[in-house]
Design a protein around this motif. Structure first.
Motif, PDB file in Angstrom:
ATOM      1  N   TYR A 154       3.530  -5.523 -14.941  1.00 17.95           N
ATOM      2  CA  TYR A 154       4.187  -6.065 -13.759  1.00 17.95           C
ATOM      3  C   TYR A 154       3.620  -7.450 -13.489  1.00 17.95           C
ATOM      4  O   TYR A 154       2.412  -7.664 -13.554  1.00 17.95           O
ATOM      5  N   SER A 158       2.992   0.153 -18.551  1.00 17.21           N
ATOM      6  CA  SER A 158       3.994  -0.755 -17.984  1.00 17.21           C
ATOM      7  C   SER A 158       3.275  -1.999 -17.475  1.00 17.21           C
ATOM      8  O   SER A 158       2.110  -1.930 -17.051  1.00 17.21           O
ATOM      9  N   ARG A 213       1.968   4.403 -15.933  1.00 28.39           N
ATOM     10  CA  ARG A 213       2.763   5.196 -15.000  1.00 28.39           C
ATOM     11  C   ARG A 213       3.658   6.107 -15.814  1.00 28.39           C
ATOM     12  O   ARG A 213       4.306   5.689 -16.761  1.00 28.39           O
ATOM     13  N   PHE A 214       3.691   7.405 -15.376  1.00 28.83           N
ATOM     14  CA  PHE A 214       4.511   8.416 -16.063  1.00 28.83           C
ATOM     15  C   PHE A 214       4.147   8.488 -17.544  1.00 28.83           C
ATOM     16  O   PHE A 214       4.997   8.691 -18.408  1.00 28.83           O
ATOM     17  N   GLY A 215       2.841   8.264 -17.844  1.00 21.62           N
ATOM     18  CA  GLY A 215       2.388   8.366 -19.220  1.00 21.62           C
ATOM     19  C   GLY A 215       2.737   7.177 -20.081  1.00 21.62           C
ATOM     20  O   GLY A 215       2.483   7.193 -21.287  1.00 21.62           O
ATOM     21  N   GLU A 216       3.313   6.128 -19.517  1.00 19.88           N
ATOM     22  CA  GLU A 216       3.721   4.962 -20.282  1.00 19.88           C
ATOM     23  C   GLU A 216       3.025   3.727 -19.731  1.00 19.88           C
ATOM     24  O   GLU A 216       2.840   3.590 -18.521  1.00 19.88           O
ATOM     25  N   ASP A 235       2.397  11.123 -11.017  1.00 17.46           N
ATOM     26  CA  ASP A 235       3.583  10.297 -10.840  1.00 17.46           C
ATOM     27  C   ASP A 235       4.844  11.150 -10.810  1.00 17.46           C
ATOM     28  O   ASP A 235       5.775  10.891 -10.028  1.00 17.46           O
ATOM     29  N   GLY A 246      -4.599  -1.648  -2.142  1.00 24.26           N
ATOM     30  CA  GLY A 246      -4.537  -0.220  -1.887  1.00 24.26           C
ATOM     31  C   GLY A 246      -3.203   0.382  -2.248  1.00 24.26           C
ATOM     32  O   GLY A 246      -2.174  -0.299  -2.399  1.00 24.26           O
ATOM     33  N   GLU A 247      -3.224   1.729  -2.411  1.00 22.74           N
ATOM     34  CA  GLU A 247      -2.003   2.494  -2.662  1.00 22.74           C
ATOM     35  C   GLU A 247      -2.193   3.866  -2.044  1.00 22.74           C
ATOM     36  O   GLU A 247      -3.079   4.626  -2.462  1.00 22.74           O
ATOM     37  N   GLY A 248      -1.392   4.170  -1.074  1.00 20.28           N
ATOM     38  CA  GLY A 248      -1.519   5.440  -0.366  1.00 20.28           C
ATOM     39  C   GLY A 248      -2.841   5.473   0.377  1.00 20.28           C
ATOM     40  O   GLY A 248      -3.186   4.561   1.137  1.00 20.28           O
ATOM     41  N   THR A 264       0.813  -1.212   0.000  1.00 18.55           N
ATOM     42  CA  THR A 264       0.000   0.000   0.000  1.00 18.55           C
ATOM     43  C   THR A 264       0.851   1.269   0.000  1.00 18.55           C
ATOM     44  O   THR A 264       0.325   2.368  -0.172  1.00 18.55           O
ATOM     45  N   PRO A 313       2.870   4.127  -1.496  1.00 18.33           N
ATOM     46  CA  PRO A 313       2.865   4.641  -2.883  1.00 18.33           C
ATOM     47  C   PRO A 313       4.154   4.344  -3.619  1.00 18.33           C
ATOM     48  O   PRO A 313       4.159   4.247  -4.848  1.00 18.33           O
ATOM     49  N   ARG A 325      10.937  11.934 -23.695  1.00 19.03           N
ATOM     50  CA  ARG A 325       9.709  12.517 -23.180  1.00 19.03           C
ATOM     51  C   ARG A 325       9.902  13.032 -21.750  1.00 19.03           C
ATOM     52  O   ARG A 325       9.319  14.047 -21.352  1.00 19.03           O
ATOM     53  N   MET A 326      10.665  12.339 -20.957  1.00 24.42           N
ATOM     54  CA  MET A 326      10.946  12.790 -19.584  1.00 24.42           C
ATOM     55  C   MET A 326      12.432  12.554 -19.301  1.00 24.42           C
ATOM     56  O   MET A 326      13.021  11.590 -19.807  1.00 24.42           O
ATOM     57  N   GLU A 359      -7.476   6.127  -7.298  1.00 23.34           N
ATOM     58  CA  GLU A 359      -7.785   7.536  -7.540  1.00 23.34           C
ATOM     59  C   GLU A 359      -8.104   7.756  -9.019  1.00 23.34           C
ATOM     60  O   GLU A 359      -9.120   7.300  -9.513  1.00 23.34           O
ATOM     61  N   LYS A 360      -7.190   8.446  -9.716  1.00 24.55           N
ATOM     62  CA  LYS A 360      -7.476   8.710 -11.126  1.00 24.55           C
ATOM     63  C   LYS A 360      -6.853   7.661 -12.051  1.00 24.55           C
ATOM     64  O   LYS A 360      -6.960   7.783 -13.275  1.00 24.55           O
ATOM     65  N   ARG A 361      -6.198   6.680 -11.495  1.00 25.79           N
ATOM     66  CA  ARG A 361      -5.510   5.680 -12.316  1.00 25.79           C
ATOM     67  C   ARG A 361      -6.305   4.382 -12.307  1.00 25.79           C
ATOM     68  O   ARG A 361      -6.940   4.030 -11.304  1.00 25.79           O
ATOM     69  N   ASN A 414       1.795  15.832 -13.819  1.00 26.93           N
ATOM     70  CA  ASN A 414       1.486  14.422 -13.702  1.00 26.93           C
ATOM     71  C   ASN A 414       1.695  14.004 -12.253  1.00 26.93           C
ATOM     72  O   ASN A 414       2.704  14.378 -11.631  1.00 26.93           O
ATOM     73  N   ARG A 454      -8.270  -2.374 -11.252  1.00 28.78           N
ATOM     74  CA  ARG A 454      -7.886  -1.839  -9.943  1.00 28.78           C
ATOM     75  C   ARG A 454      -8.043  -0.320  -9.996  1.00 28.78           C
ATOM     76  O   ARG A 454      -7.478   0.344 -10.862  1.00 28.78           O
ATOM     77  N   ILE A 464       3.737  -8.057  -6.032  1.00 31.35           N
ATOM     78  CA  ILE A 464       4.413  -7.570  -7.229  1.00 31.35           C
ATOM     79  C   ILE A 464       5.809  -7.160  -6.789  1.00 31.35           C
ATOM     80  O   ILE A 464       5.965  -6.333  -5.892  1.00 31.35           O
ATOM     81  N   TYR A 465       6.794  -7.764  -7.381  1.00 28.03           N
ATOM     82  CA  TYR A 465       8.179  -7.606  -6.944  1.00 28.03           C
ATOM     83  C   TYR A 465       8.253  -8.011  -5.471  1.00 28.03           C
ATOM     84  O   TYR A 465       7.891  -9.109  -5.091  1.00 28.03           O
TER      85      TYR A 465
END
Lengths: 183, 343
Positions: free
Chosen positions: B295, B293, B288-291, A164, B214-216, A27, A29, A81-82, B250-252, A162, B247, B327-328
């Motif tokens: 896992y 990915s 993530r970061f617009g890409e 992230d 969950g995350e955060g 959990t 982040p 891009r980044m 929030e916005k993801r 963003n 999953r 994950i990992y």
């Protein structure tokens, strides 16, 4: 012999499953992030790989990472891009370095909002410089330590703010020189 | 004419008549069979050796020679002996008349000489039995006989194979019948048990599973479609599960694909409870970061549920369980809820 290999494989897979997530809490982040630590423990930050990858300019004391390289020649600049990089400057104080970077982006034609206070994810106080160019944005944060100043710069091409990126930026923290010994 | 002359003429006349009758009687009483060439008296209508009709085919013999058994008595014999001989001949005639040459009795068969081959003997026998007077009948060519032999052998082989198949099937039927009663009962109990599981455990079920990654500050509610296929439905239950879900962070939105294999126990009843242990592998797609990915996800957990029969072919299966997602080196401990419909 083959039987031993079979049982060994079974034990390995069993351990993999038994130790499913034997590490930290998911959990968090930053649960899936990797962490970069400066060899001299000057600073650290979290990054997610993929998509972040080390660039050819990266070194042990000056990491440079990029996301989605579309021009190898200018990947370190506008060719990705980044882009992020972190470094330390033992000779300059925090305000001097921040002012120097402010003038750098100003001369490059960026619209710089000025040097403003900044607090990272752990609440550590520093300074930040934000520069905007059409389809290009730069965020740089600076923290002061006894051995100089540590800086973190992130350039984002073609993206608005963003979450992230903000989270990664906020993960930058100074090391022992900033009083944070528990890296 | 004087009396003496009259007596002499009458004597000559009666003598000539007697001689004539005697001769006629002697010649007319014999007939020769055209097949076996044996002489018989005239009263014999059918040749006892081969069944030839002597009245139609018999050749009257001109010669005065006769066999001993066909000699007739002279005119000077006393009447008793003549009547006795007549009775005997009548008896013999009746015996011969009603004696069948082809069904045994006093059948006289021509014995083949040692130098005769089997084919020749067969031909002679056929001649006699089939009343074939064609003396010129010749046996078929050797090639024809060989072909006929091959055909006969092929037919015999086919008949043998057919008989073998019938015997084999009969032997199998006998083996089944000889199966012990205990084995039959055992088989019957196994079939009843399988039927019981078939009636109370669905083959395939589809439903919705909910758990939390969950995350955060976000609970990370993950829900999706899960399809179960029960491979083994006995007291031991083995099933394969496929899950696809989303999953919410929030916005993801992260997409999750999971494949699990479950092993457990179950008791068949109207409400069939089960306990399953699950292991799984999957992948999570995240932007993530617009890409985009991906896992790898590992899961382990258990489920407790119940298969409830709600119709003739419908099952309702609620379940609750625990799952450890990883994950990992990051892990999530979560409670899972599932409701599915099975068939």
């Amino acid at each position: 012999m083959m039987l031993m290999r079979y049982f060994a494989r079974v034990r390995i897979w069993g351990l993999l499953f038994l130790c499913t997530g034997c590490g930290h809490d998911g959990t968090d982040p930053f649960a899936l992030f990797d962490t970069y630590h400066h060899p001299d423990n000057l600073f650290s930050f979290a990054y997610l790989s993929p998509p972040w990858m080390h660039h050819g300019e990266s070194s042990d004391v000056h990491p440079v990472m990029v996301v989605r390289v579309y021009d190898d020649l200018t990947a370190g600049g506008m060719g990705s891009r980044m882009r992020l990089e972190a470094w330390s400057d033992p000779e300059k104080a925090i305000r001097e370095l921040a002012a120097q970077r402010y003038l750098f982006w100003k001369r490059a034609g960026y619209q710089v909002s000025g040097v403003t206070p900044y607090a990272n994810y752990d609440g550590f106080q520093g300074l930040q410089v934000t520069a905007v160019y059409p389809h290009h944005r730069v965020r740089e944060v600076f923290f002061e330590c006894v051995e100089g100043t540590v800086a973190f710069s992130m350039r984002i091409h073609g993206e608005d703010r963003n979450e992230d990126s903000e989270m990664l930026l906020s993960s930058f923290r100074p090391g022992r020189c900033g009083g944070a010994d528990d890296l | 004419m004087t009396c003496e002359r009259r007596l002499r003429s009458e004597f000559l006349l009666w003598g000539m008549l007697a001689i004539l009758l005697w001769t006629t009687d002697l010649v007319a009483g014999q007939v020769r069979c055209p097949v076996c060439h044996q002489l018989f008296v005239r009263e014999v209508e059918v040749c006892p050796n081969d069944g030839t009709d002597l009245t139609l085919l018999g050749r009257r013999e001109e010669s005065e020679t006769a066999s001993d058994e066909t000699k007739t008595d002279t005119p000077g014999e006393p009447s008793e002996s003549r009547s006795a001989k007549t009775r005997d001949s009548a008896e013999e005639q009746a015996a011969r008349k009603y004696q069948r040459h082809d069904i045994g009795g006093a059948r006289k068969r021509v014995e083949p000489s040692p130098e005769d081959d089997f084919g020749e003997v067969e031909r002679r026998d056929r001649l006699r039995r089939l009343k074939d007077a064609r003396a010129g009948w010749t046996p078929p060519a050797p090639e024809a006989s060989v072909r006929s032999d091959d055909g006969r052998q092929r037919r015999q082989q086919e008949e043998l194979l057919a008989e073998y198949a019938v015997a084999r099937d009969q032997a199998a039927a006998d083996r089944n019948r000889r199966k012990s009663q205990s084995e039959i009962d055992k088989e019957r109990r196994r079939r009843e048990k399988d039927a019981l599981f078939r009636d109370h455990v669905p083959v395939i079920s589809m439903g919705n599973r909910v758990f939390f990654m969950g995350e955060g500050a976000s609970p990370g509610v993950t829900s999706g479609l899960e399809v179960d296929a029960n491979l083994i439905r006995t007291n031991v239950r083995v099933s394969m599960t496929s899950f696809v879900g989303v999953r919410h962070i929030e916005k993801r939105r992260d997409v999750l694909f999971l494949e699990n294999i479950a092993l457990g126990v179950q008791h068949p009843w109207h409400l069939s409870p089960y306990l399953l242990f699950r292991l799984g592998l999957g992948v999570m797609l995240s932007e993530r970061f617009g890409e985009q990915s991906s896992y790898m996800v590992r899961t382990i957990g258990f489920d407790i549920g119940m298969d409830c029969r709600v119709g003739r072919h419908l099952f309702l299966s609620p379940s609750v369980g625990y799952t450890r997602m990883a994950i990992y080196s990051a892990g999530w401990d979560t409670v899972t809820f599932k409701v599915s419909v099975g068939f």
